[in-house]
Design a protein around this motif. Structure first.
Motif, PDB file in Angstrom:
ATOM      1  N   ARG A   1      -2.211   0.659  12.391  1.00 49.07           N
ATOM      2  CA  ARG A   1      -1.819   1.199  11.093  1.00 49.07           C
ATOM      3  C   ARG A   1      -2.778   0.734   9.989  1.00 49.07           C
ATOM      4  O   ARG A   1      -3.088   1.466   9.050  1.00 49.07           O
ATOM      5  CB  ARG A   1      -0.397   0.758  10.749  1.00 49.07           C
TER       6      ARG A   1
ATOM      7  N   LEU B   1      -0.172  -2.477  -0.196  1.00 48.00           N
ATOM      8  CA  LEU B   1       0.670  -2.291   0.984  1.00 48.00           C
ATOM      9  C   LEU B   1       1.803  -3.318   0.890  1.00 48.00           C
ATOM     10  O   LEU B   1       1.656  -4.465   1.328  1.00 48.00           O
ATOM     11  CB  LEU B   1      -0.151  -2.485   2.257  1.00 48.00           C
TER      12      LEU B   1
ATOM     13  N   PRO C   1       4.154  -9.695   8.577  1.00 46.85           N
ATOM     14  CA  PRO C   1       4.676  -8.723   7.616  1.00 46.85           C
ATOM     15  C   PRO C   1       5.525  -9.319   6.498  1.00 46.85           C
ATOM     16  O   PRO C   1       6.246  -8.581   5.821  1.00 46.85           O
ATOM     17  CB  PRO C   1       5.530  -7.810   8.507  1.00 46.85           C
TER      18      PRO C   1
ATOM     19  N   ASP D   1       3.005  -9.084   0.901  1.00 43.00           N
ATOM     20  CA  ASP D   1       2.301  -7.859   0.557  1.00 43.00           C
ATOM     21  C   ASP D   1       0.809  -8.007   0.860  1.00 43.00           C
ATOM     22  O   ASP D   1       0.265  -9.117   0.866  1.00 43.00           O
ATOM     23  CB  ASP D   1       2.483  -7.540  -0.929  1.00 43.00           C
TER      24      ASP D   1
ATOM     25  N   VAL E   1       2.160  -7.296  12.284  1.00 42.23           N
ATOM     26  CA  VAL E   1       1.692  -6.014  11.742  1.00 42.23           C
ATOM     27  C   VAL E   1       0.842  -5.272  12.773  1.00 42.23           C
ATOM     28  O   VAL E   1      -0.023  -5.865  13.417  1.00 42.23           O
ATOM     29  CB  VAL E   1       0.880  -6.245  10.453  1.00 42.23           C
TER      30      VAL E   1
ATOM     31  N   LEU F   1       4.419  -4.793   2.217  1.00 42.81           N
ATOM     32  CA  LEU F   1       5.233  -5.090   3.396  1.00 42.81           C
ATOM     33  C   LEU F   1       6.304  -6.129   3.093  1.00 42.81           C
ATOM     34  O   LEU F   1       7.420  -6.075   3.627  1.00 42.81           O
ATOM     35  CB  LEU F   1       4.345  -5.588   4.541  1.00 42.81           C
TER      36      LEU F   1
ATOM     37  N   LEU G   1       9.552   0.089   4.165  1.00 42.89           N
ATOM     38  CA  LEU G   1       8.208   0.477   4.604  1.00 42.89           C
ATOM     39  C   LEU G   1       7.765  -0.356   5.805  1.00 42.89           C
ATOM     40  O   LEU G   1       6.978   0.104   6.639  1.00 42.89           O
ATOM     41  CB  LEU G   1       7.215   0.287   3.446  1.00 42.89           C
ATOM     42  N   ARG G   2       8.287  -1.571   5.900  1.00 45.17           N
ATOM     43  CA  ARG G   2       7.819  -2.548   6.878  1.00 45.17           C
ATOM     44  C   ARG G   2       7.955  -2.059   8.321  1.00 45.17           C
ATOM     45  O   ARG G   2       7.085  -2.300   9.153  1.00 45.17           O
ATOM     46  CB  ARG G   2       8.589  -3.855   6.690  1.00 45.17           C
ATOM     47  N   GLU G   3       9.042  -1.331   8.615  1.00 40.15           N
ATOM     48  CA  GLU G   3       9.300  -0.946  10.001  1.00 40.15           C
ATOM     49  C   GLU G   3       8.183  -0.092  10.579  1.00 40.15           C
ATOM     50  O   GLU G   3       7.869  -0.178  11.767  1.00 40.15           O
ATOM     51  CB  GLU G   3      10.635  -0.198  10.089  1.00 40.15           C
ATOM     52  N   LYS G   4       7.564   0.748   9.764  1.00 40.12           N
ATOM     53  CA  LYS G   4       6.466   1.603  10.215  1.00 40.12           C
ATOM     54  C   LYS G   4       5.280   0.779  10.701  1.00 40.12           C
ATOM     55  O   LYS G   4       4.493   1.223  11.537  1.00 40.12           O
ATOM     56  CB  LYS G   4       6.034   2.519   9.064  1.00 40.12           C
ATOM     57  N   TYR G   5       5.150  -0.438  10.202  1.00 38.34           N
ATOM     58  CA  TYR G   5       3.993  -1.285  10.491  1.00 38.34           C
ATOM     59  C   TYR G   5       4.295  -2.394  11.502  1.00 38.34           C
ATOM     60  O   TYR G   5       3.395  -3.159  11.847  1.00 38.34           O
ATOM     61  CB  TYR G   5       3.475  -1.918   9.197  1.00 38.34           C
ATOM     62  N   LEU G   6       5.520  -2.500  11.972  1.00 42.00           N
ATOM     63  CA  LEU G   6       5.903  -3.629  12.821  1.00 42.00           C
ATOM     64  C   LEU G   6       5.606  -3.381  14.295  1.00 42.00           C
ATOM     65  O   LEU G   6       5.815  -2.288  14.815  1.00 42.00           O
ATOM     66  CB  LEU G   6       7.394  -3.922  12.670  1.00 42.00           C
TER      67      LEU G   6
END
Length: 379
Positions: free
Chosen positions: A88, A65, A134, A137, A84, A67, A73-78
């Protein structure tokens, strides 16, 4: 599957699953792919003795992952606090657990697994870090008995999976597990102990048996502490200082289950259910404590019924126990059928959060609430 599987990007886990199972990513092709899997029933083992034993490292998987190294990709998990989203992480853990299970049951001759494997329960998740940032990784690693992250320990999680026939209608045999060495044997014995613990808990459920003497004392003590001494009436209750009635610490939500969240067997993905339950539980703990809480632990999550595409999923959260800075939230998940007006429980979740300040005491004011509070006291 062979030993030494390459590092898999988190976005490719579901595609890898569909490759192993033979399912399609296209909605229209999905029905045909599932129909073709019916023919795999003849490939099922008649007993576990007909299957080769597998080592723990045969199902070993690593998922990356990134991040820290992939900002897109990071924005989806913020979260809005720049940490984080644990919901998710739950989704990714569930996908990894399923992939690991299919790796264990992979049939080299068929170049796929003839089984249908779904999540039965999450045994428990213990947080090593209350907040995940985040800026670096994350690597998930796991095999058939455990999942965690070795870069810097973040959490320990144990998933229990069940294997069924290709049509997902009856139980099926899986390859026996062959521990190698003291470390493998220790993990195997821990799995046996967890199984025994789950059996004991299920037989001692307050929905099946009367409260124990200790539980009755707790319930009676809660009642006496809220009794109005002026009236001495069973109906007259007084809320103690710095306390909140349990009935006033609820938060509810509704989800329409769209095909986007389906798993490879056309049911709602278990990780999605866990994420939605966690986010509602977190919001309730945040509202109750008056500040942003951090997750400490997730207790056993039992998947009682599958959730179909198109279902109305009702989520109800309730603060059920508090102590100092800690808040425990129970989330009840059920499916509502608008045609029959029937409600069916699918999951019950328990999340434990910690606040940065002491929180009010939660006080039950119904018999059901007292039983829930008593149960949570022992978690």
């Amino acid at each position: 599957m062979v030993e030494g599987n390459p590092l898999l990007h988190v976005s490719n886990v579901r595609n890898k699953l569909r490759e192993i199972v033979g399912a399609s990513t296209n909605w229209s092709d999905h029905q045909q792919a599932m129909a073709e899997r019916v023919s795999l029933s003849s490939m099922l083992a008649k007993s576990q003795n007909d299957l080769p034993a597998k080592r723990m490292k045969d199902s070993y998987q690593e998922v990356h992952l990134p991040l820290g190294s992939e900002p897109q990709l990071r924005e989806k998990y913020l979260t809005f606090h720049n940490t984080v989203r644990f919901g998710r992480i739950l989704e990714d853990l569930d996908s990894l657990a399923v992939l690991i299970s299919y790796s264990h049951t992979y049939n080299e001759a068929l170049k796929r697994s003839p089984l249908s494997i779904v999540t039965a329960l999450v045994d428990k998740i213990d947080m090593r870090q209350h907040i995940i940032y985040p800026d670096c990784d994350i690597k998930f690693t796991g095999h058939v008995t455990w999942v965690d992250t070795p870069y810097a320990p973040v959490l320990d999680a144990t998933f229990v999976m069940v294997a069924r026939d290709p049509e997902n209608k009856r139980a099926a045999f899986v390859n026996p597990l062959k521990p190698e060495g003291p470390e493998d044997e220790k993990l195997f014995q821990e799995g046996e102990a967890n199984k025994s613990r789950r059996v004991d808990l299920s037989t001692a459920s307050l929905l099946k048996v009367a409260p124990t003497d200790e539980e009755r004392k707790i319930v009676h003590s809660l009642f006496l502490n809220t009794l109005d001494t002026k009236t001495v009436s069973f109906r007259s209750r007084v809320l103690p200082p710095n306390s909140v009635w349990m009935e006033d610490a609820k938060l509810k939500g509704l989800e329409i289950c769209h095909p986007q969240e389906r798993n490879i067997f056309n049911r709602i993905f278990g990780g999605f259910l866990m994420r939605k339950a966690y986010e509602l539980g977190w919001a309730n703990a945040c509202s109750y404590g008056g500040c942003r809480p951090s997750l400490v632990a997730v207790d056993d999550i039992l998947f009682q019924k599958p959730v179909e595409i198109g279902s109305l999923l009702l989520l109800s959260s309730q603060v059920c126990y508090t102590q100092g800075k800690h808040i425990q939230v129970r989330v009840h998940s059920e499916v509502f059928d608008p045609l029959t007006r029937q409600h069916n429980t699918t999951n019950v979740f328990h999340f434990t959060f910690v606040s940065d300040r002491d929180v009010p005491n939660i006080i039950p004011n119904t018999y059901g609430g007292e039983l829930i509070h008593s149960y949570c006291t022992g978690l």
